[in-house]
Design a protein around this motif. Structure first.
Motif, mmCIF file in Angstrom:
data_model
loop_
_atom_site.group_PDB
_atom_site.id
_atom_site.type_symbol
_atom_site.label_atom_id
_atom_site.label_comp_id
_atom_site.label_asym_id
_atom_site.label_seq_id
_atom_site.Cartn_x
_atom_site.Cartn_y
_atom_site.Cartn_z
ATOM 1 N N UNK A 67 1.095 -1.312 -10.064
ATOM 2 C CA UNK A 67 1.290 0.027 -10.649
ATOM 3 C C UNK A 67 1.233 1.138 -9.606
ATOM 4 N N UNK A 68 0.506 0.905 -8.520
ATOM 5 C CA UNK A 68 0.446 1.917 -7.473
ATOM 6 C C UNK A 68 1.779 2.025 -6.744
ATOM 7 N N UNK A 69 2.384 0.897 -6.477
ATOM 8 C CA UNK A 69 3.690 0.911 -5.809
ATOM 9 C C UNK A 69 4.747 1.583 -6.687
ATOM 10 N N UNK A 73 2.652 4.934 -4.212
ATOM 11 C CA UNK A 73 1.364 4.992 -3.526
ATOM 12 C C UNK A 73 1.105 3.810 -2.614
ATOM 13 N N UNK A 74 0.130 3.968 -1.745
ATOM 14 C CA UNK A 74 -0.333 2.905 -0.857
ATOM 15 C C UNK A 74 -1.857 2.878 -0.892
ATOM 16 N N UNK A 75 -2.430 1.736 -0.547
ATOM 17 C CA UNK A 75 -3.890 1.661 -0.553
ATOM 18 C C UNK A 75 -4.373 0.662 0.472
ATOM 19 N N UNK A 76 -5.633 0.777 0.816
ATOM 20 C CA UNK A 76 -6.270 -0.197 1.686
ATOM 21 C C UNK A 76 -7.780 0.021 1.621
ATOM 22 N N UNK A 77 -8.506 -0.721 2.432
ATOM 23 C CA UNK A 77 -9.961 -0.624 2.405
ATOM 24 C C UNK A 77 -10.526 -1.139 3.718
ATOM 25 N N UNK A 88 -6.583 5.492 -1.274
ATOM 26 C CA UNK A 88 -5.232 5.497 -1.834
ATOM 27 C C UNK A 88 -4.552 6.781 -1.393
ATOM 28 N N UNK A 89 -3.299 6.696 -1.022
ATOM 29 C CA UNK A 89 -2.477 7.897 -0.837
ATOM 30 C C UNK A 89 -1.281 7.788 -1.777
ATOM 31 N N UNK A 90 -0.908 8.888 -2.379
ATOM 32 C CA UNK A 90 0.198 8.884 -3.339
ATOM 33 C C UNK A 90 0.670 10.319 -3.575
ATOM 34 N N UNK A 95 -1.472 11.581 -9.201
ATOM 35 C CA UNK A 95 -2.870 11.367 -8.817
ATOM 36 C C UNK A 95 -3.670 10.632 -9.896
ATOM 37 N N UNK A 96 -3.287 10.798 -11.167
ATOM 38 C CA UNK A 96 -4.079 10.158 -12.220
ATOM 39 C C UNK A 96 -4.035 8.633 -12.120
ATOM 40 N N UNK A 97 -2.951 8.100 -11.544
ATOM 41 C CA UNK A 97 -2.877 6.647 -11.371
ATOM 42 C C UNK A 97 -4.034 6.141 -10.516
ATOM 43 N N UNK A 98 -4.384 6.903 -9.477
ATOM 44 C CA UNK A 98 -5.502 6.503 -8.610
ATOM 45 C C UNK A 98 -6.812 6.499 -9.391
#
Length: 413
Positions: A67-69, A73-77, A88-90, A95-98
């Protein structure tokens, strides 16, 4: 000046908001106050395992990335000894998706045998590839337990032994999750072209219903003062001999921290620094040499390391390093040298803060240290470091009685 708005939810979640209209991208950074130092000594590597498990799906979202893609958006940790950080960046309009994604996995992961088996195998493979089968990969598996005798910094984030991850059960991981991953043990920072009122509403909507949890009280053993030198020799199938000298230093909140950090830069930041000029270029004892700090929240390590030329023996290499330590302890540091490393620090710091994601991460970390607003005084602390303060600290910490030395010997020499 980096402006930050603070808000604390009733369940204890600390919310930071930073407005930055220079970009259409929003950054969503969730820091959990849990790292490998919070692990059971007989069950290490769990914080890092959870960095992976958190992407294994949650109650309502079986696949985190998908759903982020879909919303760009992109994410990592990452995990270290002190913290676990998810980001997360998007596009800001999404922003609500994050909020939806991160709140759902804070609420509860999908604890399944399949997910644990998959992520456990990923971590085991990482342990093998990066720490056991890579040249010099096991340095910290040997250096940490040499330098620390009590504090849990004695094991690296990957864990003491691969067997700890192999034997992890669903009960083990559930206990670890509900003891650390909770709103009252987290700091959320949202940065970008955001509306603070909307961000607070979203935080209350998605994270507000998550109840506080009983966080294990942190009561870590303090590392005793080292009074005698420690040495370890290991032999590995690597091309060159290497030496690692680690000295105990102050914690991240100590007033001396900026001076210790700049001292490492004086020694090895760039090819004009002392260690490279004297030990690589002039004396040709090392092919490369470096000095750095671990930067831990609790008392950390100041490390000097180098790879030896085949013609250099360990005694000559170590004596040369000790001579450079004595130089910085006894010889006045020039104003030019100090100004150069201060300027380099300021340049790097300023450049780093042009990224909205870096600002979100750093604000979260400074809030964990005590106050997010401290980020605005960091440069001033480094600017106030004097030549005399560095010299005094070098005399205090760079002593052989405070040093653990690892000889990493090549089978081929």
């Amino acid at each position: 000046m980096i402006e930050v708005i603070k808000h604390i939810l009733p369940n204890g979640l600390k919310l930071l908001i930073h407005q930055d209209f220079s970009t259409p991208i929003a950054s969503f950074n969730l820091l959990y106050d849990v790292g490998s130092k919070d692990e059971d000594p007989n069950k290490t590597g769990f914080a890092h395992l959870f960095e992976h498990l958190m992407f294994g799906g949650s109650i309502h979202i079986p696949v985190f990335d998908e759903p982020l893609e879909h919303v760009g958006g992109e994410n990592n940790a990452f995990t270290n000894n002190d913290i676990t950080n998810y980001y997360i960046t998007l596009p800001v309009e999404n922003i609500e998706t994050a909020f939806w994604l991160e709140s759902d996995r804070m609420l509860s992961l999908a604890f399944t045998k399949k997910s644990l088996d998959v992520q456990r195998n990923v971590v085991i493979e990482e342990f093998n590839q990066r720490y056991l089968n890579q040249p010099y990969g096991d340095v910290w598996l040997n250096l940490r337990p040499l330098a620390y005798t009590a504090h849990p910094y004695m094991w690296p984030t990957i864990g003491k032994s691969i067997d700890h991850i192999k034997s992890a059960t669903l009960t083990d991981v559930k206990n670890f999750f509900y003891s650390h991953y909770a709103p009252n043990n987290a700091i959320l920072c949202v940065a970008g072209p955001v509306n603070p009122t909307q961000i607070i509403e979203l935080a209350n909507k998605w994270f507000g219903p998550i109840e506080r949890r009983n966080i294990i009280e942190r009561n870590l053993p303090k590392e005793p003062t080292q009074t005698l030198p420690r040495k370890l020799e290991i032999v590995r199938d690597v091309p060159f001999n290497a030496i690692y000298k680690s000295y105990h230093m102050c914690n991240r909140n100590h007033p001396d921290f900026p001076a210790v950090d700049l001292m490492s830069d004086l020694l090895s930041s760039g090819k004009s620094a002392r260690l490279y000029q004297r030990l690589v270029k002039e004396k040709q004892l090392f092919s490369n040499v470096n000095a750095y700090i671990t930067g831990d929240i609790d008392e950390g390590l100041f490390v000097i390391t180098g790879q030896l030329y085949p013609s250099t023996n360990f005694a000559d290499a170590e004596n040369a390093l000790i001579e450079e330590v004595r130089n910085i302890q006894g010889i006045q540091i020039s104003e030019y040298e100090l100004e150069k490393v201060k300027n380099k620090y300021e340049s790097n710091f300023t450049f780093e803060e042009t990224s909205v994601l870096n600002k979100a991460m750093n604000l979260s970390f400074f809030e964990l240290l005590g106050d997010a607003n401290r980020i605005n005084f960091e440069l001033e602390k480094y600017r106030n470091v004097t030549r005399a303060s560095i010299q005094g600290i070098a005399q205090q910490i760079l002593t052989e009685s405070n040093c653990s030395t690892l000889y990493y010997k090549s089978k081929q020499q």
